[in-house]
Write a protein that holds these residues in place. Structure first.
Motif, PDB file in Angstrom:
ATOM      1  N   TYR A   1       0.832  -1.210   0.000  1.00  0.00           N
ATOM      2  CA  TYR A   1       0.000   0.000   0.000  1.00  0.00           C
ATOM      3  C   TYR A   1       0.861   1.251   0.000  1.00  0.00           C
TER       4      TYR A   1
ATOM      5  N   THR B   1     -11.142  -3.091   0.335  1.00  0.00           N
ATOM      6  CA  THR B   1     -10.283  -1.922   0.473  1.00  0.00           C
ATOM      7  C   THR B   1     -11.151  -0.717   0.790  1.00  0.00           C
TER       8      THR B   1
ATOM      9  N   ALA C   1      -7.561   2.044   5.084  1.00  0.00           N
ATOM     10  CA  ALA C   1      -6.557   3.097   4.958  1.00  0.00           C
ATOM     11  C   ALA C   1      -7.014   4.362   5.668  1.00  0.00           C
ATOM     12  N   ASP C   2      -6.103   5.315   5.761  1.00  0.00           N
ATOM     13  CA  ASP C   2      -6.405   6.662   6.264  1.00  0.00           C
ATOM     14  C   ASP C   2      -6.854   6.660   7.722  1.00  0.00           C
TER      15      ASP C   2
ATOM     16  N   ALA D   1      -1.951   0.367  13.774  1.00  0.00           N
ATOM     17  CA  ALA D   1      -1.654   1.261  12.658  1.00  0.00           C
ATOM     18  C   ALA D   1      -0.368   2.006  12.981  1.00  0.00           C
TER      19      ALA D   1
ATOM     20  N   SER E   1      -2.668   2.663   8.371  1.00  0.00           N
ATOM     21  CA  SER E   1      -3.662   1.710   7.888  1.00  0.00           C
ATOM     22  C   SER E   1      -3.672   0.505   8.809  1.00  0.00           C
TER      23      SER E   1
END
Length: 741
Positions: free
Chosen positions: A487, A661, A690-691, A711, A717
């Motif tokens: 990623y 995802t 993510a994020d 994370a 992530s």
């Protein structure tokens, strides 16, 4: 003063105080006597013993029986054959006299003449010495930085910074007793202007000159050996320089070609000089992986006696082992400032075009260094049994050579890559120098002109606009040897706005996030997901997601199918998840707007012509748009799986095979999020969220604890497994101890 302070702080972060203190940072004393160019008197007993070593006996036999001046000179040095020594002097001088403009080349007549001068020094008359020096001077005064070297000609890219400069180091060292100013000038310039900016770039393990890595970097490998010998073992390059050898390993395709890297001439498997580069790094760092790669027939076929004398005998350690690439991790992250990109592989074949292996290059990038570099920030390439999608264009054709109109207007543009277009109809380029005048809506030029940075200060000065992008996050795992996911995410905003305000800002935010999944599915071995957030300053600016293809894609609804050509068996199926009502058009390759550029003809047997380009655009004008695509590789004839959107208030996501995802719609980091996951009741899905904020997270399904996850600050992530249901994730701790895996 503020700028100098900014540069100093940045360099200390990248190089580190301790590491910098260990480097040789000023010219070492010149040893008295000869030899001193790559060989010292202390080396001679070991070199003489090496002649009879089982691993070197064969190459030594080739050297001592060869009539080239460099081979004769080494034979004289190790065996005392004066006849060969005198023949070497005559041959090297004659080669120098015939040379008219070859100061650029690697291991050219000046380089080899310097070695002959030094190794055969006791046999040379004063007249012969002056003849050599006169020819060295004549050749190097044909081109900057001239002889002796002077500053002010650039220190980062261009021919001024390769052989025209670096060959003055061995030549100046050889003739130091007769004319010390050549060495004094060149070595001072090296440490004052050349060393720092190269060590800055080496932190990326990647060359900003792409395919030209070998012709540009082999000079630096040889300079490292030269200074190391002189200083008693000190380095002039940071340890990251060793990692440059892995660039070729990771970008190598299963069919033996290389993923396209800027101006690329390897369409016929051309690896000229790559063997010198690989041998040099393998020898200097005693690296068994790079040594194994350098032994591959792809590179050995370009070897010459000259190359092997240095790479296989003179500079090679006796104990250099071999290790297969198979034992390397299948994903590598190449850091900023050149990189900020990943290569994710599912295998390590490099000569089997039918290998069931996918290779994906995901590039964010950071700085534009110029030369052979392209405006390919925030782009990707996908290979599986053929070049399924990637960089478009031809280099080196009859109408597509360096600085041609085709090269300026199309080949280096964002449009020629799998990037994003944001078209301001009033944007203009200055058209000076190498800059094209036709605006494609892609990334800008530095200072609205392709002015290459001359030095470190120019590169790092924010006003000059050489910084195009920044990494937001990167990570691969959970098995780092064979990662299930790889990623990377980056901010591309700077690449679309002009630092000098030559054109008004056209975006307030552009980000791209990419992930590659190694699925371990025989029919669908890799899935690639890319998510873009684009916020323009004007809703009327047309936005487009680009996807290049060799053959004409077939479009059905939101599904595009791209088939490999030239007898390859691969296929790529791409689903446009966002925008929800896209306009999907097919444009001809080599085109910008209604103008098509002719690259001319090229005789390479494997030129891969990306004849078509998919352009995905929103159906309605808006300042803010999202693009979300899921792509799957497979063989022709294999049916694709579905890719379905996952909807949530603050999230966007897609489900493909058993991979989910999820991204945040905003550019902020999440501390809490929820979404509904459909699917068969007992089926297990692997989720990349993510994020998210760094720290420790809890995953719940239907209100029941599923797992915890970490994370990292680097990855931002979490990756976890769950069955269908109402999925809720929440941050429970952001303590520093929770941010380390």
């Amino acid at each position: 003063m503020k700028l100098k302070h900014y540069i100093l702080v940045l360099l200390l972060v990248f190089l580190g105080n301790d590491l910098k203190a260990q480097l040789l940072t000023s010219p070492p004393p010149v040893p008295s006597g000869h030899p001193r160019v790559f060989i010292t008197p202390q080396d001679l007993p070991e070199l003489r013993d090496k002649r009879n070593h089982p691993d070197f006996r064969g190459i030594w036999s080739q050297i001592r029986n060869n009539g080239q001046p460099i081979a004769q000179a080494l034979t004289y040095l190790l065996e005392g054959d004066e006849r060969k020594g005198r023949a070497a002097i005559d041959g090297a001088y004659n080669a120098l006299r015939k040379t008219t403009s070859n100061g650029l080349r690697l291991m050219n007549e000046v380089f080899l003449g310097a070695c002959v001068y030094d190794w055969c020094y006791p046999l040379m008359s004063n007249t012969q010495k002056q003849n050599f020096i006169r020819e060295f001077s004549r050749i190097h005064n044909l081109h900057p930085p001239y002889w002796p070297a002077t500053g002010g000609h650039g220190t980062i890219v261009s021919h001024n910074t390769s052989g025209w400069f670096f060959n003055q180091l061995p030549a100046g060292l050889a003739i130091y007793d007769e004319d010390p100013k050549v060495w004094n000038r060149a070595s001072k310039l090296f440490f004052d202007e050349f060393q720092e900016v190269r060590n800055f770039a080496f932190k990326s393990h990647l060359s900003h000159q792409g395919w030209y890595v070998s012709t540009r970097t082999s000079h630096m490998v040889l300079a490292g050996f030269l200074f190391n010998k002189m200083s008693g073992g000190k380095d002039v390059w940071v340890d990251d320089f060793e990692q440059m050898g892995y660039m070729l390993a990771y970008f190598m395709r299963s069919d033996g070609q290389i993923m396209r890297l800027g101006d690329t001439k390897n369409d016929s498997w051309a690896y000229e000089f790559h063997n010198i580069f690989l041998d040099g790094l393998a020898n200097y760092y005693n690296n068994p992986y790079i040594a194994s790669l350098s032994d591959h027939p792809l590179f050995k076929s370009y070897n010459s006696l000259r190359d092997d004398l240095f790479g296989k005998f003179l500079l090679r350690p006796v104990d250099l082992g071999r290790k297969s690439l198979e034992s390397l991790p299948k994903t590598k992250y190449f850091p900023e400032p050149v990189g900020g990109e990943m290569v994710a592989r599912t295998g390590w074949s490099v000569t089997n075009r039918n290998a069931d292996e996918a290779i994906v290059n995901m590039r964010i990038g950071q700085y534009y260094f110029g030369g052979h570099q392209h405006k390919d920030f925030g782009t990707f390439q996908i290979y599986y049994k053929g070049n399924l999608t990637g960089d478009s264009g031809m280099y080196g054709g009859s109408r597509s050579r360096f600085s041609s109109t085709y090269w300026k207007d199309y080949y280096r543009s964002t449009t020629a890559h799998n990037g994003l277009i944001i078209m301001n109809p009033n944007e203009k380029y200055s058209g000076g120098g190498w800059t094209n005048t036709r605006v494609d809506g892609g990334m800008r030029w530095p200072l609205n002109n392709d002015v290459q940075p001359d030095d470190m200060n120019a590169l790092l000065n924010p006003r000059n606009g050489y910084e195009y992008a920044n990494i937001i996050a990167h990570e691969f795992g959970s098995d780092t040897q064979t990662p299930e996911y790889s990623y990377i995410s980056g901010d591309l905003t700077k690449g679309y706005n002009y630092s000098n305000k030559a054109n008004p800002d056209k975006v307030s935010k552009v980000t791209r996030s990419m992930v590659t999944y190694n699925t371990s599915d025989e029919d669908h071995p890799a899935v690639f997901v890319v998510f873009d957030r684009v916020v323009s300053t004007n809703a009327s600016f047309k936005k487009a997601f680009l996807l290049h293809s060799m053959g004409k894609p077939s479009i059905s609804g939101n599904q595009a199918t791209l088939n490999a050509k030239n007898g390859y068996a691969g296929k790529l199926v791409s689903y446009t998840i966002l925008p929800e009502k896209p306009r999907i058009n097919i444009a001809p390759g080599h085109s910008i707007g209604r103008t098509t550029y002719d690259p001319g003809t090229k005789s390479d047997r494997a030129y891969e012509d990306m004849q078509f380009r998919i352009e995905v655009s929103p159906s309605q004008a808006s300042k803010e748009d999202f693009f979300l695509h899921s792509m799957i590789v497979m063989d022709k004839g294999v049916e694709p799986p579905l890719a379905t959107q996952i909807r949530a208030d603050q999230l966007v996501g897609v489900k493909t095979l058993d991979h989910v995802t999820m991204f945040n719609k905003e550019t902020t980091l999440l501390s809490d999020a929820s979404f509904h996951l459909d699917g068969e009741a007992e089926k297990t899905f692997k989720v990349l969220m993510a994020d998210v904020m760094p720290g420790e997270w809890i995953v719940e399904r239907d209100g029941t604890f599923v797992s915890s996850a970490i994370a990292t600050e680097q990855g931002k992530s979490i990756y976890f497994e769950t069955q269908p249901g109402e999925i809720h994730i929440r941050l429970i701790s952001s303590a520093p101890s929770a941010m380390e895996k």
